[in-house]
Enzyme design. Sequence first.
Site, PDB file in Angstrom:
ATOM      1  N   HIS A 443       0.821  -1.211   0.000  1.00  0.00           N
ATOM      2  CA  HIS A 443       0.000   0.000   0.000  1.00  0.00           C
ATOM      3  C   HIS A 443       0.854   1.259   0.000  1.00  0.00           C
ATOM      4  O   HIS A 443       2.054   1.251   0.264  1.00  0.00           O
ATOM      5  CB  HIS A 443      -0.959  -0.002   1.195  1.00  0.00           C
ATOM      6  N   CYS A 462       2.679  -5.113   7.135  1.00  0.00           N
ATOM      7  CA  CYS A 462       2.365  -4.852   5.727  1.00  0.00           C
ATOM      8  C   CYS A 462       3.498  -4.064   5.078  1.00  0.00           C
ATOM      9  O   CYS A 462       4.418  -3.590   5.749  1.00  0.00           O
ATOM     10  CB  CYS A 462       1.040  -4.106   5.614  1.00  0.00           C
TER      11      CYS A 462
END
Length: 543
Positions: A443, A462
Amino acid sequence: MKRLVLSALFLSVLFLFGLLPAFAGAATDEDVSTLLRHQLQSTSVPTDFIKSLHLTEPELIQRFYRARDYAPVWFQTGELRSQANELLEAIRNAHREGLMQDDYQVGQIAASVTHVPRAPVSLARADIVLTNALLSYISDLQQGRLRHSTVRQGVLSDDPLLDIDLFIESAFAEGLVGAISVLAPESLAYTRLRDALADYRMLRHKEFPFSKPERMLKIGAVDGDVKALKERLLFLGDLSEANRNGNRFDDSLRQAVVRFQIRHGLEPDGIVGPKTISALAVPLATRVSQIELNLERWRWLPKELGQSYVVVNIADFALHVIQNDDLVLEMRAIVGKPFQQTPVFSSKIVFIVLNPYWEVPHSIATKEILPKLRQDPEYLEREHMRVLQSLNGKIRIVDPNDIDWNTVYKDQFPYRLRQDPGPANALGRIKFYLPNRYHVYLHDTPNKSLFSQTVRCFSHGCIRLEKPFDLAAYLLKDQPDWTQQRIIETLDQEKNHKIALTTPVPIYVVYWTAWVDTHGTIHFRDDVYSRDKRLSLELQQLN
C-alpha cells in the site's frame, strides 16, 4: 550425516540367524531383487539391515522400490551400470549449488563404484545406498533441504512432485549429470548467485587480514589506514587497480567506498564510519555461508516464477518488478518492525483498490488506539475513523460519543475501527491486494519521510511502497481503459474503488541477504530479522 557402517561380521550374523536369504553362485538381478524385497517390503518396522544404512528417507526408499517391484536400479546381471559413476560425479559437484557432498554418503558411493563384492547382499546394499543418495540430492536441489521447516513460512513451491521412475528412465537414457542439473532453479538470478559462490570461495583462500581504521576516514585523509582501506576495496572489487597507489583519500577512493556502501545497504555518503568499517571487516568465509543460505532460499520458490513477477525483498527494504529476467521497475519499501516481522510468502496481485478503507487490525485498535481514546475523545473524528459494531448479524455505525472508553477493555473490545478513504488514510491512496494467510498487502502511505531512512523496519507487517502509482501503471499496462487521467479522477472522488487485474501477477515476498543484480554486482544485507541465524542453525541440525 552418519557414515555407513556394515561390517563383514555383522553380515555373517545376519546370515547365521536367517535374517538374510542365502544365495549360491554369481548374483543375478533376481537374486538382488529377492533380497531387496525381503528387506524393504515391511511397511512398519525397518529391518536391522535397513537401519544400518542410515537412510535419510527410508519410507520414500520403500515406496520407490515397491513401485518398481524391487528391481535393482544400479546393477544389471551383477555388473555396475555406468550411471553410478555419473551420480558420483554429480554429487561431488554438489558444492557448486551450495550443498555439501557429505550429506549424500559420497564416501559410500565412491566405495560402491570402485569395488563391490558380487554377493547379492553387497549389491543390494550398494543399490539402496546409491538410490538414497540420488533421491536425497535431487530432492534437496529441487525443493531445498528444509522441506518441512517453519522457517520457510508461506514460501511453498507449487511444482508437481518429480516422478522418480520416469526421471530415472530418461536420465539413464540421456545422461544423469545433465538430468540432475536442470532440477536446480532456472532463474538467471539463481545462476548469478551460484557463480558468485564460486568466486567468493576462491577469494576466501586469498583473503588477508584487514586492519580496521581506528577513526573515521573521509576525503582528504592521509595516513596508513587509507592504504589498508584501498587494499581491502581492491580485493573486494570496488576499487580499480589504477587507483591503488598512495595513502591519500581522494575522489576515486570516495567513489569506491560509495560502491561498497551501496552493495551493502549502507548510507552511500563516501565516509568510512563504524557501520562501513564493520561491513568491510566481515570475513569472506561468512559471506560464503551467507550466499549458501540464500541459494537454499531460492530452492523454496517455484521453478517457473513467471514471465513477469514482483519481488519484495524484506532484507533490502525494496520492491523489484522483473520481466523476462530484466529489472523494469524498482522502489523503496517499508517492512515490519523486528517484533512485527513481515513474513515470507508467495501469492498473486489480483486487484488494486483506489481510495482504500483501512480496517484497523484488532491488535492495533486495542493496544494502540484504545489508550489514546481514553485521553483524547476527539481522536477518531480527527483521524476520520468510524466505529462499527456487529449486532444480530448486521454491521452498524456507532457514535463514538455514546461510548465511555474508560469502561472498554482490550480483552473485551466489541468494536471494529475503520478509517475512511482520503489523503490522511494510513494506507494512502492505493492498496494492492494479494491473497495470503498473513493478511499482508502492499500500500501507499501518507508518511513519505521514512523512505529516506536506510533501514526501513517501521510497519506492523504490511509493505509500504515509495512509488505505488508506478507499480499500478505497470500492472494496468494491458488494461488501456485505466489511463492515468482516469485514475486521478477516481482518486479525486475519494470513493473506494476496486480494479480487478485481468491477469493476476505473481509476487514473491522473500528474505534475501545476498543476491547478484542484473549488472552482475553482488549485494549483501544485514540479517535484520535474525533469519539467517535461524536458517543456519536448522541446516546444521540436519547434519
